[in-house]
Scaffold this motif. Structure first.
Motif, short mmCIF file in Angstrom:
data_model
loop_
_atom_site.label_atom_id
_atom_site.label_comp_id
_atom_site.label_asym_id
_atom_site.label_seq_id
_atom_site.Cartn_x
_atom_site.Cartn_y
_atom_site.Cartn_z
N ASP A 65 6.38 14.37 -1.49
CA ASP A 65 5.90 13.47 -2.53
C ASP A 65 6.32 13.96 -3.90
O ASP A 65 6.50 15.17 -4.09
N ARG A 66 6.43 13.02 -4.86
CA ARG A 66 6.39 13.47 -6.24
C ARG A 66 4.99 14.03 -6.45
O ARG A 66 4.03 13.50 -5.88
N LEU A 67 4.88 15.06 -7.26
CA LEU A 67 3.55 15.62 -7.48
C LEU A 67 2.76 14.62 -8.34
O LEU A 67 2.89 14.62 -9.56
N GLY A 109 12.68 20.16 -6.42
CA GLY A 109 13.43 19.01 -5.92
C GLY A 109 14.57 19.51 -5.04
O GLY A 109 15.04 20.64 -5.23
N PHE A 110 14.97 18.71 -4.06
CA PHE A 110 16.03 19.13 -3.14
C PHE A 110 17.11 18.07 -3.03
O PHE A 110 16.83 16.88 -3.23
N PRO A 111 18.33 18.46 -2.63
CA PRO A 111 19.35 17.45 -2.35
C PRO A 111 18.93 16.60 -1.16
O PRO A 111 18.13 17.03 -0.32
N ARG A 167 -3.09 5.24 -3.15
CA ARG A 167 -2.54 3.93 -3.49
C ARG A 167 -1.06 4.14 -3.75
O ARG A 167 -0.70 5.12 -4.42
N ASP A 168 -0.21 3.30 -3.20
CA ASP A 168 1.25 3.47 -3.35
C ASP A 168 1.88 2.09 -3.24
O ASP A 168 1.52 1.32 -2.35
N GLY A 169 2.81 1.79 -4.14
CA GLY A 169 3.45 0.48 -4.11
C GLY A 169 4.03 0.20 -2.73
O GLY A 169 3.66 -0.76 -2.06
N MET A 170 4.95 1.07 -2.30
CA MET A 170 5.53 0.95 -0.97
C MET A 170 5.43 2.29 -0.24
O MET A 170 4.75 2.44 0.74
N ASN A 171 6.14 3.28 -0.72
CA ASN A 171 6.37 4.61 -0.15
C ASN A 171 7.62 4.61 0.73
O ASN A 171 7.59 4.26 1.91
N LEU A 172 8.70 4.98 0.09
CA LEU A 172 10.00 4.98 0.77
C LEU A 172 10.17 6.17 1.70
O LEU A 172 10.93 6.11 2.66
N VAL A 173 9.42 7.25 1.44
CA VAL A 173 9.51 8.43 2.30
C VAL A 173 9.16 8.04 3.74
O VAL A 173 9.81 8.47 4.69
N THR A 199 -1.58 9.88 -7.14
CA THR A 199 -1.69 8.73 -6.24
C THR A 199 -1.34 9.08 -4.80
O THR A 199 -1.61 8.31 -3.88
N LYS A 200 -0.71 10.22 -4.59
CA LYS A 200 -0.12 10.50 -3.28
C LYS A 200 -1.09 11.15 -2.30
O LYS A 200 -0.76 11.37 -1.13
N GLY A 201 -2.30 11.49 -2.76
CA GLY A 201 -3.32 12.02 -1.85
C GLY A 201 -2.99 13.40 -1.29
O GLY A 201 -3.39 13.74 -0.17
N HIS A 256 8.42 -5.49 -9.45
CA HIS A 256 7.31 -4.60 -9.77
C HIS A 256 7.19 -3.58 -8.62
O HIS A 256 6.77 -3.94 -7.52
N HIS A 257 7.55 -2.33 -8.89
CA HIS A 257 7.62 -1.34 -7.81
C HIS A 257 6.26 -0.76 -7.43
O HIS A 257 6.12 -0.11 -6.41
N ILE A 258 5.29 -0.92 -8.30
CA ILE A 258 3.97 -0.30 -8.06
C ILE A 258 2.96 -1.41 -7.72
O ILE A 258 3.30 -2.58 -7.80
N LYS A 295 9.66 5.24 5.22
CA LYS A 295 10.78 4.52 5.83
C LYS A 295 11.95 5.46 6.11
O LYS A 295 12.66 5.30 7.10
N GLU A 296 12.15 6.43 5.22
CA GLU A 296 13.24 7.39 5.42
C GLU A 296 13.00 8.23 6.67
O GLU A 296 13.91 8.47 7.48
N TYR A 297 11.76 8.68 6.85
CA TYR A 297 11.43 9.50 8.02
C TYR A 297 11.71 8.72 9.30
O TYR A 297 12.37 9.21 10.22
#
Ligand code: GDG
Length: 492
Positions: free
Chosen positions: A275-277, A352-354, A374-380, A280-282, A161-163, A382-384
Protein backbone atom coordinates in the motif's frame (compact mmCIF):
# COMPACT_ATOMS: atom_id res chain seq x y z
CA UNK A 1 1.65 25.69 -29.87
CA UNK A 2 0.42 22.58 -31.67
CA UNK A 3 -3.17 21.63 -30.78
CA UNK A 4 -4.38 18.19 -29.72
CA UNK A 5 -7.60 16.23 -30.36
CA UNK A 6 -7.31 14.52 -26.99
CA UNK A 7 -6.08 16.36 -23.92
CA UNK A 8 -5.59 14.64 -20.58
CA UNK A 9 -5.53 16.96 -17.56
CA UNK A 10 -4.10 15.44 -14.39
CA UNK A 11 -2.38 16.77 -11.28
CA UNK A 12 0.93 15.26 -12.42
CA UNK A 13 2.55 14.89 -15.79
CA UNK A 14 3.17 11.22 -16.69
CA UNK A 15 6.93 11.69 -16.33
CA UNK A 16 9.44 12.21 -13.52
CA UNK A 17 12.41 14.49 -13.67
CA UNK A 18 15.61 12.48 -13.10
CA UNK A 19 19.24 13.45 -12.80
CA UNK A 20 21.61 11.43 -15.01
CA UNK A 21 25.07 10.26 -13.91
CA UNK A 22 26.64 13.25 -15.69
CA UNK A 23 24.48 15.66 -13.70
CA UNK A 24 22.14 16.54 -16.58
CA UNK A 25 18.38 16.43 -16.02
CA UNK A 26 15.97 14.44 -18.20
CA UNK A 27 12.45 13.00 -18.02
CA UNK A 28 11.51 9.38 -17.48
CA UNK A 29 8.05 7.85 -17.79
CA UNK A 30 6.60 7.52 -14.29
CA UNK A 31 5.49 4.07 -13.18
CA UNK A 32 1.96 5.09 -12.06
CA UNK A 33 -1.20 3.20 -13.01
CA UNK A 34 -2.88 6.24 -14.54
CA UNK A 35 -0.06 6.52 -17.03
CA UNK A 36 -0.47 2.94 -18.24
CA UNK A 37 -4.22 3.30 -18.14
CA UNK A 38 -4.25 6.28 -20.47
CA UNK A 39 -1.23 5.29 -22.54
CA UNK A 40 -3.36 3.09 -24.78
CA UNK A 41 -5.97 5.79 -25.28
CA UNK A 42 -3.30 8.40 -26.03
CA UNK A 43 -1.39 6.18 -28.46
CA UNK A 44 -4.30 6.23 -30.91
CA UNK A 45 -4.50 9.96 -31.41
CA UNK A 46 -2.64 13.28 -31.30
CA UNK A 47 -2.53 13.67 -27.57
CA UNK A 48 -1.47 16.31 -25.08
CA UNK A 49 -1.15 15.92 -21.32
CA UNK A 50 -1.48 18.91 -19.00
CA UNK A 51 -0.02 18.51 -15.50
CA UNK A 52 2.39 19.65 -12.85
CA UNK A 53 6.02 18.72 -13.53
CA UNK A 54 6.76 17.47 -10.00
CA UNK A 55 8.93 20.34 -8.81
CA UNK A 56 7.91 23.67 -7.27
CA UNK A 57 8.25 26.75 -9.48
CA UNK A 58 9.29 24.74 -12.51
CA UNK A 59 8.73 27.07 -15.47
CA UNK A 60 8.85 25.15 -18.75
CA UNK A 61 7.48 25.34 -22.25
CA UNK A 62 5.43 22.42 -23.56
CA UNK A 63 7.61 19.63 -24.93
CA UNK A 64 7.19 16.36 -26.78
CA UNK A 65 7.74 13.02 -25.01
CA UNK A 66 7.07 9.63 -26.66
CA UNK A 67 4.67 11.18 -29.15
CA UNK A 68 2.64 13.08 -26.55
CA UNK A 69 2.79 16.83 -26.05
CA UNK A 70 3.45 17.47 -22.35
CA UNK A 71 2.22 20.81 -21.04
CA UNK A 72 3.75 21.66 -17.64
CA UNK A 73 1.66 23.75 -15.24
CA UNK A 74 3.73 25.86 -12.87
CA UNK A 75 2.95 25.64 -9.15
CA UNK A 76 4.71 27.63 -6.44
CA UNK A 77 5.77 26.03 -3.15
CA UNK A 78 2.96 27.93 -1.39
CA UNK A 79 0.40 26.70 -3.94
CA UNK A 80 1.57 23.13 -3.48
CA UNK A 81 1.11 23.54 0.23
CA UNK A 82 -2.37 25.04 -0.03
CA UNK A 83 -3.86 23.42 -3.15
CA UNK A 84 -2.20 19.98 -3.08
CA UNK A 85 -1.28 19.10 0.49
CA UNK A 86 -3.99 21.38 1.87
CA UNK A 87 -7.29 21.32 0.01
CA UNK A 88 -6.72 18.15 -2.05
CA UNK A 89 -5.12 15.95 0.60
CA UNK A 90 -6.16 17.64 3.86
CA UNK A 91 -9.80 18.45 2.95
CA UNK A 92 -11.14 16.42 0.00
CA UNK A 93 -9.19 13.16 0.53
CA UNK A 94 -10.34 12.53 4.13
CA UNK A 95 -13.88 13.85 3.48
CA UNK A 96 -14.37 11.61 0.45
CA UNK A 97 -12.93 8.60 2.33
CA UNK A 98 -15.74 8.80 4.86
CA UNK A 99 -13.83 11.05 7.29
CA UNK A 100 -11.49 8.26 8.43
CA UNK A 101 -9.29 11.23 9.32
CA UNK A 102 -10.78 14.61 10.15
CA UNK A 103 -11.00 16.93 7.12
CA UNK A 104 -9.68 20.45 7.65
CA UNK A 105 -11.73 23.27 6.12
CA UNK A 106 -9.53 26.26 5.48
CA UNK A 107 -10.59 29.18 3.32
CA UNK A 108 -7.06 30.01 2.15
CA UNK A 109 -6.70 26.40 0.89
CA UNK A 110 -9.96 26.71 -1.04
CA UNK A 111 -8.82 30.00 -2.62
CA UNK A 112 -5.61 28.32 -3.81
CA UNK A 113 -7.60 25.33 -5.14
CA UNK A 114 -9.78 27.66 -7.25
CA UNK A 115 -6.74 29.56 -8.53
CA UNK A 116 -4.77 26.45 -9.44
CA UNK A 117 -7.79 24.72 -11.03
CA UNK A 118 -8.22 27.83 -13.22
CA UNK A 119 -4.58 27.60 -14.30
CA UNK A 120 -5.05 23.93 -15.32
CA UNK A 121 -8.25 24.83 -17.20
CA UNK A 122 -6.51 27.64 -19.07
CA UNK A 123 -3.61 25.40 -20.04
CA UNK A 124 -6.03 22.73 -21.30
CA UNK A 125 -8.07 25.32 -23.24
CA UNK A 126 -4.85 26.46 -24.88
CA UNK A 127 -3.75 22.91 -25.81
CA UNK A 128 -7.06 21.66 -27.24
CA UNK A 129 -7.96 21.61 -30.92
CA UNK A 130 -11.43 22.83 -31.99
CA UNK A 131 -14.08 20.34 -30.73
CA UNK A 132 -11.41 18.20 -29.03
CA UNK A 133 -12.06 15.80 -26.16
CA UNK A 134 -10.54 16.79 -22.83
CA UNK A 135 -10.32 14.15 -20.10
CA UNK A 136 -9.86 15.57 -16.60
CA UNK A 137 -8.55 13.22 -13.90
CA UNK A 138 -9.42 13.14 -10.25
CA UNK A 139 -10.23 15.06 -7.12
CA UNK A 140 -7.47 17.66 -7.34
CA UNK A 141 -9.19 19.13 -10.41
CA UNK A 142 -12.93 19.04 -9.72
CA UNK A 143 -13.48 22.64 -10.82
CA UNK A 144 -11.72 22.24 -14.16
CA UNK A 145 -14.70 20.84 -16.15
CA UNK A 146 -16.91 23.90 -15.63
CA UNK A 147 -14.05 26.38 -15.97
CA UNK A 148 -13.08 24.71 -19.22
CA UNK A 149 -16.64 24.71 -20.53
CA UNK A 150 -16.86 28.47 -19.99
CA UNK A 151 -13.56 29.01 -21.80
CA UNK A 152 -14.24 26.55 -24.62
CA UNK A 153 -17.89 25.59 -25.17
CA UNK A 154 -16.89 23.65 -28.31
CA UNK A 155 -15.06 20.95 -26.29
CA UNK A 156 -16.37 17.60 -25.10
CA UNK A 157 -15.30 17.13 -21.50
CA UNK A 158 -14.88 13.94 -19.48
CA UNK A 159 -13.91 13.60 -15.83
CA UNK A 160 -12.87 10.44 -14.00
CA UNK A 161 -13.04 10.32 -10.22
CA UNK A 162 -10.49 7.80 -8.90
CA UNK A 163 -11.52 7.97 -5.24
CA UNK A 164 -14.90 7.36 -3.59
CA UNK A 165 -17.70 9.92 -3.69
CA UNK A 166 -19.22 10.11 -0.21
CA UNK A 167 -22.83 9.94 0.89
CA UNK A 168 -24.62 13.29 1.03
CA UNK A 169 -24.63 13.31 4.85
CA UNK A 170 -20.84 13.61 4.73
CA UNK A 171 -20.47 15.54 1.48
CA UNK A 172 -22.74 18.24 2.86
CA UNK A 173 -20.05 19.17 5.41
CA UNK A 174 -18.04 20.78 2.64
CA UNK A 175 -18.42 24.56 2.89
CA UNK A 176 -17.97 24.76 -0.91
CA UNK A 177 -20.30 21.86 -1.73
CA UNK A 178 -22.23 23.85 -4.36
CA UNK A 179 -19.15 25.13 -6.14
CA UNK A 180 -17.55 21.68 -6.32
CA UNK A 181 -20.69 20.10 -7.80
CA UNK A 182 -20.99 22.98 -10.27
CA UNK A 183 -17.38 22.42 -11.25
CA UNK A 184 -17.93 18.70 -11.88
CA UNK A 185 -21.21 19.21 -13.74
CA UNK A 186 -19.28 21.14 -16.39
CA UNK A 187 -18.32 17.71 -17.77
CA UNK A 188 -20.33 15.74 -20.34
CA UNK A 189 -19.40 12.39 -18.79
CA UNK A 190 -18.49 11.87 -15.13
CA UNK A 191 -16.97 8.49 -14.38
CA UNK A 192 -16.92 6.91 -10.91
CA UNK A 193 -15.47 3.65 -9.62
CA UNK A 194 -18.57 2.07 -8.10
CA UNK A 195 -22.31 2.14 -8.65
CA UNK A 196 -22.53 3.54 -5.12
CA UNK A 197 -20.19 6.47 -5.91
CA UNK A 198 -22.18 7.50 -8.98
CA UNK A 199 -25.36 7.16 -6.88
CA UNK A 200 -23.95 9.30 -4.06
CA UNK A 201 -22.97 11.97 -6.56
CA UNK A 202 -26.41 12.00 -8.15
CA UNK A 203 -28.12 12.22 -4.78
CA UNK A 204 -25.97 15.23 -3.88
CA UNK A 205 -26.89 16.89 -7.17
CA UNK A 206 -30.58 16.26 -6.54
CA UNK A 207 -30.43 17.50 -2.95
CA UNK A 208 -28.49 20.65 -3.70
CA UNK A 209 -29.71 21.67 -7.17
CA UNK A 210 -32.87 19.59 -7.68
CA UNK A 211 -31.81 18.80 -11.25
CA UNK A 212 -33.80 15.90 -12.66
CA UNK A 213 -31.95 12.59 -13.15
CA UNK A 214 -32.96 9.48 -15.14
CA UNK A 215 -30.72 6.45 -14.70
CA UNK A 216 -27.24 7.90 -15.13
CA UNK A 217 -28.42 10.98 -17.09
CA UNK A 218 -28.66 14.35 -15.35
CA UNK A 219 -30.42 17.27 -17.05
CA UNK A 220 -28.32 20.35 -16.23
CA UNK A 221 -29.89 23.70 -17.13
CA UNK A 222 -27.95 25.80 -19.65
CA UNK A 223 -27.60 29.60 -19.54
CA UNK A 224 -29.78 29.73 -22.69
CA UNK A 225 -32.71 28.24 -20.80
CA UNK A 226 -32.44 24.72 -22.24
CA UNK A 227 -30.79 21.71 -20.67
CA UNK A 228 -27.70 19.64 -21.27
CA UNK A 229 -27.25 15.90 -20.63
CA UNK A 230 -24.52 14.91 -18.23
CA UNK A 231 -23.79 11.21 -17.72
CA UNK A 232 -22.68 10.23 -14.19
CA UNK A 233 -22.00 6.49 -14.19
CA UNK A 234 -19.67 3.79 -12.84
CA UNK A 235 -16.63 2.83 -14.93
CA UNK A 236 -14.53 0.65 -12.59
CA UNK A 237 -10.88 1.22 -13.49
CA UNK A 238 -8.55 -1.70 -14.08
CA UNK A 239 -5.01 -2.69 -14.95
CA UNK A 240 -3.09 -3.72 -18.03
CA UNK A 241 -3.50 -7.38 -17.06
CA UNK A 242 -1.50 -8.74 -20.00
CA UNK A 243 1.49 -6.57 -19.13
CA UNK A 244 1.44 -7.93 -15.56
CA UNK A 245 1.10 -11.51 -16.80
CA UNK A 246 3.99 -10.97 -19.19
CA UNK A 247 6.18 -9.67 -16.36
CA UNK A 248 5.22 -12.58 -14.14
CA UNK A 249 6.36 -15.08 -16.79
CA UNK A 250 9.88 -13.69 -17.05
CA UNK A 251 12.42 -16.18 -15.71
CA UNK A 252 14.26 -13.51 -13.72
CA UNK A 253 11.05 -12.41 -11.99
CA UNK A 254 10.15 -16.00 -11.12
CA UNK A 255 13.68 -16.60 -9.85
CA UNK A 256 13.40 -13.46 -7.74
CA UNK A 257 10.12 -14.73 -6.23
CA UNK A 258 11.85 -17.94 -5.17
CA UNK A 259 14.75 -15.92 -3.81
CA UNK A 260 12.39 -13.75 -1.71
CA UNK A 261 10.96 -16.90 -0.06
CA UNK A 262 14.47 -18.09 0.57
CA UNK A 263 15.59 -14.78 2.05
CA UNK A 264 12.62 -14.77 4.40
CA UNK A 265 13.79 -18.12 5.75
CA UNK A 266 11.38 -20.31 3.75
CA UNK A 267 8.24 -19.83 5.86
CA UNK A 268 5.29 -22.10 5.05
CA UNK A 269 3.11 -19.13 4.24
CA UNK A 270 3.91 -15.58 3.20
CA UNK A 271 1.26 -12.93 3.75
CA UNK A 272 1.68 -9.70 1.80
CA UNK A 273 0.42 -6.14 2.10
CA UNK A 274 1.30 -3.50 -0.53
CA UNK A 275 0.00 0.00 0.00
CA UNK A 276 0.89 3.63 -0.16
CA UNK A 277 1.38 4.55 3.47
CA UNK A 278 -2.12 6.01 3.84
CA UNK A 279 -4.69 5.92 6.65
CA UNK A 280 -7.34 4.74 4.19
CA UNK A 281 -5.53 1.46 3.59
CA UNK A 282 -6.21 -0.12 6.99
CA UNK A 283 -2.57 -1.08 7.65
CA UNK A 284 -2.98 -0.63 11.42
CA UNK A 285 -6.07 -2.88 11.47
CA UNK A 286 -4.18 -5.53 9.51
CA UNK A 287 -1.23 -5.40 11.92
CA UNK A 288 -3.59 -5.58 14.87
CA UNK A 289 -5.21 -8.75 13.51
CA UNK A 290 -1.86 -10.35 12.69
CA UNK A 291 -0.36 -9.38 16.06
CA UNK A 292 -3.31 -10.96 17.88
CA UNK A 293 -2.98 -14.17 15.88
CA UNK A 294 0.62 -14.36 17.12
CA UNK A 295 -0.51 -13.57 20.68
CA UNK A 296 -3.13 -16.32 20.50
CA UNK A 297 -0.55 -18.81 19.23
CA UNK A 298 -2.67 -19.36 16.10
CA UNK A 299 0.27 -18.48 13.87
CA UNK A 300 3.94 -18.97 14.62
CA UNK A 301 6.96 -17.00 13.50
CA UNK A 302 9.00 -19.10 11.13
CA UNK A 303 5.85 -20.70 9.76
CA UNK A 304 4.15 -17.47 8.76
CA UNK A 305 5.63 -14.11 7.80
CA UNK A 306 3.85 -10.89 6.92
CA UNK A 307 5.63 -8.72 4.38
CA UNK A 308 4.31 -5.17 4.47
CA UNK A 309 5.41 -2.74 1.76
CA UNK A 310 4.36 0.78 2.70
CA UNK A 311 5.47 3.07 -0.09
CA UNK A 312 6.24 6.61 1.11
CA UNK A 313 3.35 9.00 0.50
CA UNK A 314 2.49 12.64 1.23
CA UNK A 315 5.19 13.13 3.85
CA UNK A 316 4.28 16.83 4.06
CA UNK A 317 0.81 16.12 5.48
CA UNK A 318 0.67 15.83 9.28
CA UNK A 319 -1.81 12.94 9.42
CA UNK A 320 0.62 10.87 7.34
CA UNK A 321 3.54 11.59 9.64
CA UNK A 322 1.46 10.48 12.65
CA UNK A 323 0.30 7.34 10.85
CA UNK A 324 3.85 6.40 9.99
CA UNK A 325 4.88 6.72 13.64
CA UNK A 326 1.96 4.56 14.79
CA UNK A 327 2.61 1.85 12.23
CA UNK A 328 6.31 1.72 12.94
CA UNK A 329 5.69 1.54 16.68
CA UNK A 330 3.30 -1.37 16.17
CA UNK A 331 5.67 -3.23 13.82
CA UNK A 332 8.52 -2.69 16.28
CA UNK A 333 6.44 -4.11 19.14
CA UNK A 334 5.28 -7.17 17.22
CA UNK A 335 8.78 -7.94 15.99
CA UNK A 336 10.29 -7.25 19.39
CA UNK A 337 7.91 -9.76 20.96
CA UNK A 338 8.11 -12.50 18.34
CA UNK A 339 11.19 -12.33 16.10
CA UNK A 340 13.88 -14.97 16.37
CA UNK A 341 17.47 -14.74 15.15
CA UNK A 342 16.34 -16.50 11.97
CA UNK A 343 12.85 -15.25 11.31
CA UNK A 344 10.83 -12.11 11.48
CA UNK A 345 7.12 -11.73 12.15
CA UNK A 346 6.68 -8.62 10.02
CA UNK A 347 9.13 -7.62 7.32
CA UNK A 348 8.25 -3.93 7.00
CA UNK A 349 9.65 -1.86 4.14
CA UNK A 350 8.94 1.86 3.92
CA UNK A 351 10.28 2.02 0.37
CA UNK A 352 9.17 2.11 -3.22
CA UNK A 353 10.19 -0.73 -5.55
CA UNK A 354 10.43 -1.30 -9.30
CA UNK A 355 7.42 -3.03 -10.81
CA UNK A 356 9.43 -6.26 -11.40
CA UNK A 357 10.02 -6.53 -7.66
CA UNK A 358 6.34 -5.93 -6.96
CA UNK A 359 5.41 -8.76 -9.30
CA UNK A 360 8.00 -11.05 -7.72
CA UNK A 361 6.44 -10.27 -4.33
CA UNK A 362 2.95 -11.06 -5.67
CA UNK A 363 4.29 -14.39 -6.93
CA UNK A 364 5.95 -15.16 -3.62
CA UNK A 365 2.87 -14.37 -1.54
CA UNK A 366 0.42 -17.12 -0.57
CA UNK A 367 -2.06 -14.62 0.82
CA UNK A 368 -2.62 -11.02 -0.25
CA UNK A 369 -4.11 -8.79 2.44
CA UNK A 370 -6.12 -5.77 1.30
CA UNK A 371 -7.86 -4.30 4.30
CA UNK A 372 -8.68 -0.74 3.20
CA UNK A 373 -11.16 1.15 5.37
CA UNK A 374 -12.24 2.92 2.18
CA UNK A 375 -10.63 2.75 -1.27
CA UNK A 376 -11.82 3.97 -4.67
CA UNK A 377 -10.85 0.73 -6.40
CA UNK A 378 -7.51 -0.76 -5.24
CA UNK A 379 -5.42 -1.84 -8.18
CA UNK A 380 -3.07 -3.95 -6.05
CA UNK A 381 -5.91 -6.49 -5.67
CA UNK A 382 -6.24 -6.75 -9.44
CA UNK A 383 -2.48 -6.95 -9.98
CA UNK A 384 -2.13 -9.83 -7.51
CA UNK A 385 -4.94 -11.75 -9.17
CA UNK A 386 -3.61 -11.12 -12.70
CA UNK A 387 -0.19 -12.67 -12.04
CA UNK A 388 -1.49 -15.83 -10.28
CA UNK A 389 -1.53 -17.80 -13.52
CA UNK A 390 -1.33 -21.10 -11.60
CA UNK A 391 -4.64 -20.21 -9.89
CA UNK A 392 -3.04 -20.51 -6.46
CA UNK A 393 -3.01 -17.91 -3.72
CA UNK A 394 -5.76 -16.26 -1.69
CA UNK A 395 -7.01 -12.70 -1.89
CA UNK A 396 -8.35 -11.32 1.38
CA UNK A 397 -10.21 -8.18 0.34
CA UNK A 398 -11.94 -5.44 2.25
CA UNK A 399 -15.56 -4.96 1.31
CA UNK A 400 -14.87 -1.22 1.49
CA UNK A 401 -12.52 -1.29 -1.50
CA UNK A 402 -14.21 -0.58 -4.83
CA UNK A 403 -12.60 -3.76 -6.17
CA UNK A 404 -14.87 -5.85 -3.92
CA UNK A 405 -17.84 -5.13 -6.20
CA UNK A 406 -16.21 -7.12 -8.99
CA UNK A 407 -13.88 -9.43 -7.04
CA UNK A 408 -16.59 -10.93 -4.88
CA UNK A 409 -15.12 -14.45 -4.84
CA UNK A 410 -12.22 -13.16 -2.72
CA UNK A 411 -12.45 -13.68 1.04
CA UNK A 412 -14.30 -10.45 1.80
CA UNK A 413 -13.65 -8.84 5.18
CA UNK A 414 -14.80 -5.90 7.26
CA UNK A 415 -11.47 -4.48 8.47
CA UNK A 416 -13.13 -2.89 11.51
CA UNK A 417 -14.07 -6.37 12.72
CA UNK A 418 -10.71 -7.60 14.00
CA UNK A 419 -12.04 -11.03 15.00
CA UNK A 420 -13.61 -11.48 11.58
CA UNK A 421 -10.37 -10.49 9.94
CA UNK A 422 -8.39 -12.94 12.10
CA UNK A 423 -10.74 -15.73 11.03
CA UNK A 424 -10.38 -14.79 7.37
CA UNK A 425 -6.57 -14.72 7.61
CA UNK A 426 -6.54 -18.18 9.21
CA UNK A 427 -8.95 -19.46 6.61
CA UNK A 428 -6.71 -18.05 3.86
CA UNK A 429 -3.59 -19.63 5.37
CA UNK A 430 -5.29 -23.01 5.59
CA UNK A 431 -7.34 -22.94 2.39
CA UNK A 432 -7.21 -26.21 0.42
CA UNK A 433 -5.66 -25.95 -3.04
CA UNK A 434 -8.93 -26.85 -4.79
CA UNK A 435 -10.77 -23.96 -3.13
CA UNK A 436 -7.94 -21.55 -3.88
CA UNK A 437 -8.10 -22.56 -7.48
CA UNK A 438 -11.87 -22.25 -7.76
CA UNK A 439 -11.86 -18.77 -6.30
CA UNK A 440 -8.78 -17.57 -8.15
CA UNK A 441 -10.12 -18.75 -11.51
CA UNK A 442 -13.26 -16.67 -11.06
CA UNK A 443 -11.25 -13.64 -9.94
CA UNK A 444 -8.85 -13.89 -12.85
CA UNK A 445 -11.66 -14.14 -15.36
CA UNK A 446 -13.04 -10.82 -14.13
CA UNK A 447 -9.71 -9.01 -14.18
CA UNK A 448 -8.69 -10.34 -17.59
CA UNK A 449 -12.05 -9.48 -19.16
CA UNK A 450 -12.39 -6.06 -17.60
CA UNK A 451 -8.89 -4.75 -18.15
CA UNK A 452 -7.85 -1.15 -18.49
CA UNK A 453 -8.43 -1.14 -22.20
CA UNK A 454 -12.05 -2.15 -21.68
CA UNK A 455 -12.30 0.62 -19.09
CA UNK A 456 -11.01 3.26 -21.51
CA UNK A 457 -13.26 2.03 -24.29
CA UNK A 458 -16.40 2.04 -22.18
CA UNK A 459 -15.69 5.59 -21.03
CA UNK A 460 -15.08 6.76 -24.59
CA UNK A 461 -18.30 5.04 -25.76
CA UNK A 462 -20.23 7.14 -23.26
CA UNK A 463 -18.42 10.26 -24.49
CA UNK A 464 -19.39 9.43 -28.08
CA UNK A 465 -22.99 8.90 -27.08
CA UNK A 466 -23.18 12.35 -25.48
CA UNK A 467 -21.48 13.90 -28.50
CA UNK A 468 -23.97 12.23 -30.83
CA UNK A 469 -26.87 13.41 -28.76
CA UNK A 470 -25.56 16.94 -28.92
CA UNK A 471 -24.98 16.83 -32.69
CA UNK A 472 -28.03 14.89 -33.89
CA UNK A 473 -30.40 14.68 -30.95
CA UNK A 474 -30.05 10.84 -30.81
CA UNK A 475 -31.03 9.64 -27.34
CA UNK A 476 -28.29 8.19 -25.16
CA UNK A 477 -28.41 4.37 -25.51
CA UNK A 478 -29.64 2.39 -22.55
CA UNK A 479 -26.39 0.43 -22.14
CA UNK A 480 -24.53 3.70 -21.67
CA UNK A 481 -27.11 5.10 -19.29
CA UNK A 482 -27.51 2.07 -17.08
CA UNK A 483 -24.38 0.65 -15.41
CA UNK A 484 -22.22 0.66 -18.53
CA UNK A 485 -19.63 -1.86 -17.37
CA UNK A 486 -20.85 -3.58 -14.24
CA UNK A 487 -23.17 -6.45 -14.85
CA UNK A 488 -24.08 -7.21 -11.27
CA UNK A 489 -26.36 -5.50 -8.84
CA UNK A 490 -24.93 -2.65 -6.75
CA UNK A 491 -23.83 -3.54 -3.21
CA UNK A 492 -24.68 -0.64 -0.94
C1 GDG B 1 -5.90 5.77 -6.29
C2 GDG B 1 -7.12 5.35 -5.46
C3 GDG B 1 -7.64 3.64 -7.20
C4 GDG B 1 2.47 0.97 -4.94
N1 GDG B 1 3.69 0.93 -4.35
C5 GDG B 1 4.57 0.75 -5.35
C6 GDG B 1 3.87 0.68 -6.56
N2 GDG B 1 2.59 0.82 -6.28
C7 GDG B 1 1.54 0.79 -7.30
C8 GDG B 1 0.66 -0.44 -7.19
C9 GDG B 1 -0.61 0.07 -7.86
C10 GDG B 1 -0.62 1.56 -7.51
O1 GDG B 1 0.71 1.90 -7.13
C11 GDG B 1 -1.52 1.82 -6.32
O2 GDG B 1 -2.82 1.83 -6.77
P1 GDG B 1 -4.04 1.59 -5.78
O3 GDG B 1 -5.27 1.49 -6.61
O4 GDG B 1 -3.81 0.36 -4.98
O5 GDG B 1 -4.10 2.82 -4.76
P2 GDG B 1 -3.88 4.46 -4.81
O6 GDG B 1 -2.47 4.81 -5.01
O7 GDG B 1 -4.48 4.95 -3.54
O8 GDG B 1 -4.73 4.97 -6.08
C12 GDG B 1 -7.43 3.89 -5.71
C13 GDG B 1 -6.50 4.21 -8.02
O9 GDG B 1 -6.26 5.59 -7.69
C14 GDG B 1 -6.77 4.11 -9.52
O10 GDG B 1 -7.96 4.72 -9.87
O11 GDG B 1 -7.71 2.25 -7.42
O12 GDG B 1 -8.57 3.50 -4.99
O13 GDG B 1 -6.92 5.58 -4.07
O14 GDG B 1 -0.53 -0.02 -9.26
O15 GDG B 1 1.27 -1.52 -7.85
N3 GDG B 1 4.46 0.48 -7.75
C15 GDG B 1 5.81 0.35 -7.76
N4 GDG B 1 6.55 0.44 -6.62
C16 GDG B 1 5.97 0.62 -5.40
O16 GDG B 1 6.68 0.66 -4.39
N5 GDG B 1 6.44 0.16 -8.93
Amino acid sequence: MQKADLVVVANRLPVDRVTEADGSETWRRSPGGLVTALEQVMAKTDGAWVGWGGKADLEMDPFEFDGTLLVPVRLSAQELHDYYEGFSNGTIWPLYHDVIAAPVYRRSWWDAYVRVNRRFAEAAAEAAEHEAFVWVQDYQLQLVPQMLRELRPDLTIGYFHHIPFPAYGLYSQLPWRRQVLEGLLGADVLGFQRVADAGNFQRSVRRIFRYPTRASEIAVPTPEGGSRSVIAAPFPISIDAQAFIELSQRPEVRARAAEIREQLGNPDKILLGVDRLDYTKGIRHRLKAFGELLDDGKVTVGEVTLVQIASPSRPGVEAYQELRDEIELTVGRINGDYDTMHHTAVRYLHQGFPREEMVALYLAADVMLITALRDGMNLVAKEYVAVRTDNRGVLVLSEFAGAADELNTALLVNPHDIDGMKEAILRAINMPAAEQSRRMRALRRKVLENDVEAWGQSFLRAVDAVRRKRATGDPIPVDVKVKPTLRKKPRE
